[in-house]
Motif scaffolding. Structure first.
Motif, PDB file in Angstrom:
ATOM      1  N   UNK A 126       0.809  -1.222   0.000  1.00 26.57           N
ATOM      2  CA  UNK A 126       0.000   0.000   0.000  1.00 26.57           C
ATOM      3  C   UNK A 126       0.842   1.272   0.000  1.00 26.57           C
ATOM      4  N   UNK A 127       1.944   1.268   0.740  1.00 26.00           N
ATOM      5  CA  UNK A 127       2.654   2.535   0.951  1.00 26.00           C
ATOM      6  C   UNK A 127       4.176   2.470   0.844  1.00 26.00           C
ATOM      7  N   UNK A 128       4.758   1.290   0.833  1.00 29.25           N
ATOM      8  CA  UNK A 128       6.215   1.211   0.989  1.00 29.25           C
ATOM      9  C   UNK A 128       6.926   1.101  -0.355  1.00 29.25           C
ATOM     10  N   UNK A 129       7.996   1.881  -0.477  1.00 26.46           N
ATOM     11  CA  UNK A 129       8.896   1.889  -1.643  1.00 26.46           C
ATOM     12  C   UNK A 129      10.227   1.313  -1.156  1.00 26.46           C
ATOM     13  N   UNK A 130      10.570   0.113  -1.624  1.00 24.83           N
ATOM     14  CA  UNK A 130      11.739  -0.590  -1.120  1.00 24.83           C
ATOM     15  C   UNK A 130      13.018  -0.191  -1.865  1.00 24.83           C
ATOM     16  N   UNK A 131      14.167  -0.290  -1.192  1.00 27.15           N
ATOM     17  CA  UNK A 131      15.443   0.007  -1.848  1.00 27.15           C
ATOM     18  C   UNK A 131      15.830  -1.085  -2.843  1.00 27.15           C
ATOM     19  N   UNK A 132      16.612  -0.692  -3.840  1.00 28.65           N
ATOM     20  CA  UNK A 132      17.150  -1.627  -4.840  1.00 28.65           C
ATOM     21  C   UNK A 132      16.047  -2.503  -5.444  1.00 28.65           C
ATOM     22  N   UNK A 133      14.884  -1.921  -5.687  1.00 29.46           N
ATOM     23  CA  UNK A 133      13.744  -2.693  -6.156  1.00 29.46           C
ATOM     24  C   UNK A 133      13.024  -1.966  -7.286  1.00 29.46           C
ATOM     25  N   UNK A 134      12.819  -2.661  -8.388  1.00 27.83           N
ATOM     26  CA  UNK A 134      11.926  -2.179  -9.436  1.00 27.83           C
ATOM     27  C   UNK A 134      10.582  -2.878  -9.199  1.00 27.83           C
ATOM     28  N   UNK A 135       9.671  -2.168  -8.565  1.00 16.46           N
ATOM     29  CA  UNK A 135       8.445  -2.796  -8.079  1.00 16.46           C
ATOM     30  C   UNK A 135       7.554  -3.341  -9.193  1.00 16.46           C
ATOM     31  N   UNK A 144      25.352   5.754  -1.408  1.00 13.19           N
ATOM     32  CA  UNK A 144      24.317   6.306  -2.271  1.00 13.19           C
ATOM     33  C   UNK A 144      24.078   7.800  -2.124  1.00 13.19           C
ATOM     34  N   UNK A 145      24.753   8.468  -1.204  1.00  9.08           N
ATOM     35  CA  UNK A 145      24.680   9.921  -1.154  1.00  9.08           C
ATOM     36  C   UNK A 145      25.589  10.487  -2.247  1.00  9.08           C
ATOM     37  N   UNK A 146      25.501  11.791  -2.534  1.00  7.27           N
ATOM     38  CA  UNK A 146      26.125  12.301  -3.751  1.00  7.27           C
ATOM     39  C   UNK A 146      27.642  12.172  -3.788  1.00  7.27           C
ATOM     40  N   UNK A 147      28.313  12.507  -2.708  1.00  2.78           N
ATOM     41  CA  UNK A 147      29.758  12.329  -2.714  1.00  2.78           C
ATOM     42  C   UNK A 147      30.144  10.877  -2.842  1.00  2.78           C
ATOM     43  N   UNK A 148      29.445  10.019  -2.099  1.00  4.95           N
ATOM     44  CA  UNK A 148      29.719   8.581  -2.156  1.00  4.95           C
ATOM     45  C   UNK A 148      29.422   8.018  -3.536  1.00  4.95           C
ATOM     46  N   UNK A 177      23.823   1.870 -10.527  1.00  3.13           N
ATOM     47  CA  UNK A 177      23.231   2.655  -9.458  1.00  3.13           C
ATOM     48  C   UNK A 177      23.227   4.152  -9.768  1.00  3.13           C
ATOM     49  N   UNK A 178      24.195   4.617 -10.542  1.00  5.41           N
ATOM     50  CA  UNK A 178      24.497   6.046 -10.594  1.00  5.41           C
ATOM     51  C   UNK A 178      24.110   6.756 -11.876  1.00  5.41           C
ATOM     52  N   UNK A 179      23.645   6.017 -12.889  1.00  5.75           N
ATOM     53  CA  UNK A 179      23.448   6.575 -14.216  1.00  5.75           C
ATOM     54  C   UNK A 179      22.779   7.923 -14.291  1.00  5.75           C
ATOM     55  N   UNK A 180      21.629   8.163 -13.661  1.00  2.00           N
ATOM     56  CA  UNK A 180      20.920   9.440 -13.822  1.00  2.00           C
ATOM     57  C   UNK A 180      21.654  10.642 -13.249  1.00  2.00           C
ATOM     58  N   UNK A 181      22.688  10.420 -12.432  1.00  2.00           N
ATOM     59  CA  UNK A 181      23.281  11.520 -11.676  1.00  2.00           C
ATOM     60  C   UNK A 181      24.715  11.850 -12.080  1.00  2.00           C
ATOM     61  N   UNK A 182      25.263  11.099 -13.029  1.00  2.00           N
ATOM     62  CA  UNK A 182      26.704  11.176 -13.282  1.00  2.00           C
ATOM     63  C   UNK A 182      27.181  12.547 -13.740  1.00  2.00           C
ATOM     64  N   UNK A 183      26.319  13.324 -14.385  1.00  2.00           N
ATOM     65  CA  UNK A 183      26.721  14.661 -14.830  1.00  2.00           C
ATOM     66  C   UNK A 183      26.860  15.640 -13.662  1.00  2.00           C
ATOM     67  N   UNK A 184      26.444  15.236 -12.488  1.00  2.00           N
ATOM     68  CA  UNK A 184      26.450  16.121 -11.316  1.00  2.00           C
ATOM     69  C   UNK A 184      27.551  15.772 -10.324  1.00  2.00           C
ATOM     70  N   UNK A 185      28.393  14.810 -10.665  1.00  6.81           N
ATOM     71  CA  UNK A 185      29.355  14.271  -9.710  1.00  6.81           C
ATOM     72  C   UNK A 185      30.604  15.134  -9.532  1.00  6.81           C
ATOM     73  N   UNK A 186      31.330  14.843  -8.448  1.00  8.76           N
ATOM     74  CA  UNK A 186      32.664  15.384  -8.234  1.00  8.76           C
ATOM     75  C   UNK A 186      33.606  14.863  -9.313  1.00  8.76           C
ATOM     76  N   UNK A 187      34.758  15.501  -9.440  1.00  7.66           N
ATOM     77  CA  UNK A 187      35.755  15.086 -10.428  1.00  7.66           C
ATOM     78  C   UNK A 187      36.524  13.875  -9.888  1.00  7.66           C
ATOM     79  N   UNK A 188      36.338  12.729 -10.532  1.00  3.58           N
ATOM     80  CA  UNK A 188      36.947  11.484 -10.069  1.00  3.58           C
ATOM     81  C   UNK A 188      37.685  10.796 -11.207  1.00  3.58           C
ATOM     82  N   UNK A 189      38.914  10.397 -10.973  1.00  6.81           N
ATOM     83  CA  UNK A 189      39.695   9.611 -11.926  1.00  6.81           C
ATOM     84  C   UNK A 189      39.802   8.183 -11.391  1.00  6.81           C
ATOM     85  N   UNK A 190      39.684   7.211 -12.290  1.00  3.08           N
ATOM     86  CA  UNK A 190      39.635   5.809 -11.854  1.00  3.08           C
ATOM     87  C   UNK A 190      40.889   5.034 -12.272  1.00  3.08           C
TER      88      UNK A 190
END
Length: 421
Positions: free
Chosen positions: A9-18, A145-149, A158-171
């Motif tokens: 009825x009300x719950x939205x679960x993590x890591x879940x495509x309902x 899952x927070x923005x810096x993390x 996990x991160x696709x929609x937000x990648x343009x907003x991230x800190x500068x990271x080299x891998x």
């Protein structure tokens, strides 16, 4: 109406495509290594509920300590106040952390412990008048899952929609025992072309990357390079900390110790949320100033919650007990024997182990959240074992209190699952 029906009825679960997976399971009780659902079924918790309940669920020793604390002090703000549970926890934790750690900063979950570590790395240089804005992280890393993390995490699922907003990271790649020279050359290029503030890493085991393990000697070379170039090193021990790798912390296996260590999950014995970000005196001193703006202005309402501190103190006492240390050695040996037994199975591509963490890769390609993954998950649950495959990887990270008979059942169910792959 059942719990799982009401849940919809009300719950939205993590890591879940309902829409794809609308069903949940209602757990009504947990004790030691067992979970019990509302239909009366029982399951061995073979992953300690995401690596947190390492001393077993509803551990009587932990809950009694927490109950006692609840009668005296439940909560008080930690800005300008302090209390005995926090002070005692800082004293006890420093005793088992790598020897260079001196200061303890309280947060409330693994992601925020990483946020705090990132802030420490960036602001350390800012406070020194040497602004640096680039971070280095491993490929396939996961830090929360927070923005810096998210910025320093390398799993785009996990991160696709937000990648343009991230800190500068080299891998960089993880060291495999043969590639550390190439990694060092890559690091030299990164440092040459960027103002690098910090390197954040999961030491020895990358949890969300399907328990991918890497070489301690190679990691030590990376850490030494960072030290030589005044790059703040941040060890994310949220998953690896508190005995799982065969030592109190995975960082114990490297000669070069991190400047900052992030902790959560098993920190409070899986009972209540809390995190800690520890650091060296050198890091702390860069924030110690007559200039109020150089302080670390980060705070959570429940920072250093006394109840959480009491749980953590009880967990530390259990971790250092002879009984738990013997169990860690026993589980490690049992996993090694199972690995030898199963490694040549035609459906097994590879196995790996670090302490009580065991992982098995299937000799089949499958999506991280694909149909075969759910088929395996449902098979495990139907046979009374809670395991969550990560793509083609099946892993075990059970509580330290698990019995030999329970471990044998986990191994048998995994071996039987290979027949449905």
């Amino acid at each position: 109406m059942s719990i799982k029906q009401r849940d919809k009825n009300h719950i939205w679960h993590p890591l879940t495509q309902h829409k794809l997976h609308p069903e949940t399971m209602a757990i009504t009780k947990a004790k030691d290594c067992m979970l019990y659902d509302e239909d009366g079924n029982e399951y061995i918790d073979a992953i300690a509920s995401w690596y947190s309940s390492m001393y077993g669920h509803c551990n009587d020793f932990v809950t009694s300590r927490v109950y006692k604390q609840m009668q005296q002090l439940d909560h008080v703000v930690f800005a300008g106040f302090t209390h005995e549970p926090a002070v005692k926890l800082s004293e006890e934790l420093i005793k088992i952390l790598p020897e260079n750690q001196e200061k303890i900063f309280f947060g409330d979950n693994g992601s925020t412990s990483v946020e705090i570590g990132i802030k420490m790395a960036l602001q350390y240089h800012f406070n020194k008048g040497n602004k640096r804005n680039t971070l280095i992280a491993f490929q396939e890393s996961f830090h929360g899952d927070t923005f810096g993390a998210m910025s320093v995490s390398g799993l785009s699922v996990y991160n696709g929609p937000f990648e343009d907003l991230f800190l500068d990271v080299k891998r960089i790649p993880t060291p495999n025992g043969n590639n550390h020279e190439q990694i060092l050359e890559t690091l030299k290029e990164i440092v040459k072309n960027n103002a690098v503030a910090g390197f954040i890493y999961e030491p020895l085991v990358q949890g969300a990357a399907a328990m991918k393990m890497h070489d301690p000697k190679g990691l030590d070379q990376i850490l030494k390079f960072c030290k030589e170039n005044n790059i703040v090193t941040v060890a994310d021990e949220v998953m690896t900390g508190f005995g799982k790798t065969g030592s109190n912390f995975a960082s114990d296996f490297m000669e070069t110790k991190p400047d900052v260590i992030c902790m959560s999950k098993a920190l409070t014995a899986g009972l209540v949320p809390m995190s800690i970000t520890a650091c060296t005196q050198k890091i702390y001193d860069a924030f110690y100033s007559d200039d109020i703006g150089k302080g670390l202005f980060h705070c959570h309402t429940y920072s250093a919650n006394p109840i959480a501190c009491a749980a953590a103190l009880a967990g530390l006492e259990l971790l250092q007990s002879t009984q738990i240390q013997k169990k860690i050695s026993s589980i490690t040996a049992k996993h090694k024997a199972f690995g030898e037994h199963i490694k040549n199975h035609k459906k097994v591509k590879s196995i790996r182990q670090q302490g009580i963490i065991f992982a098995l890769d299937l000799n089949v390609e499958m999506e991280r959240y694909g149909d075969l993954r759910y088929k395996l998950f449902n098979f495990f649950m139907a046979n009374g074992v809670f395991l969550r495959p990560l793509g083609e990887t099946i892993y075990i990270q059970a509580p330290y209190t698990i019995t030999n008979a329970q471990l044998d059942k986990i191994y048998t169910v995994i071996e039987n699952a290979l027949e449905i792959v």
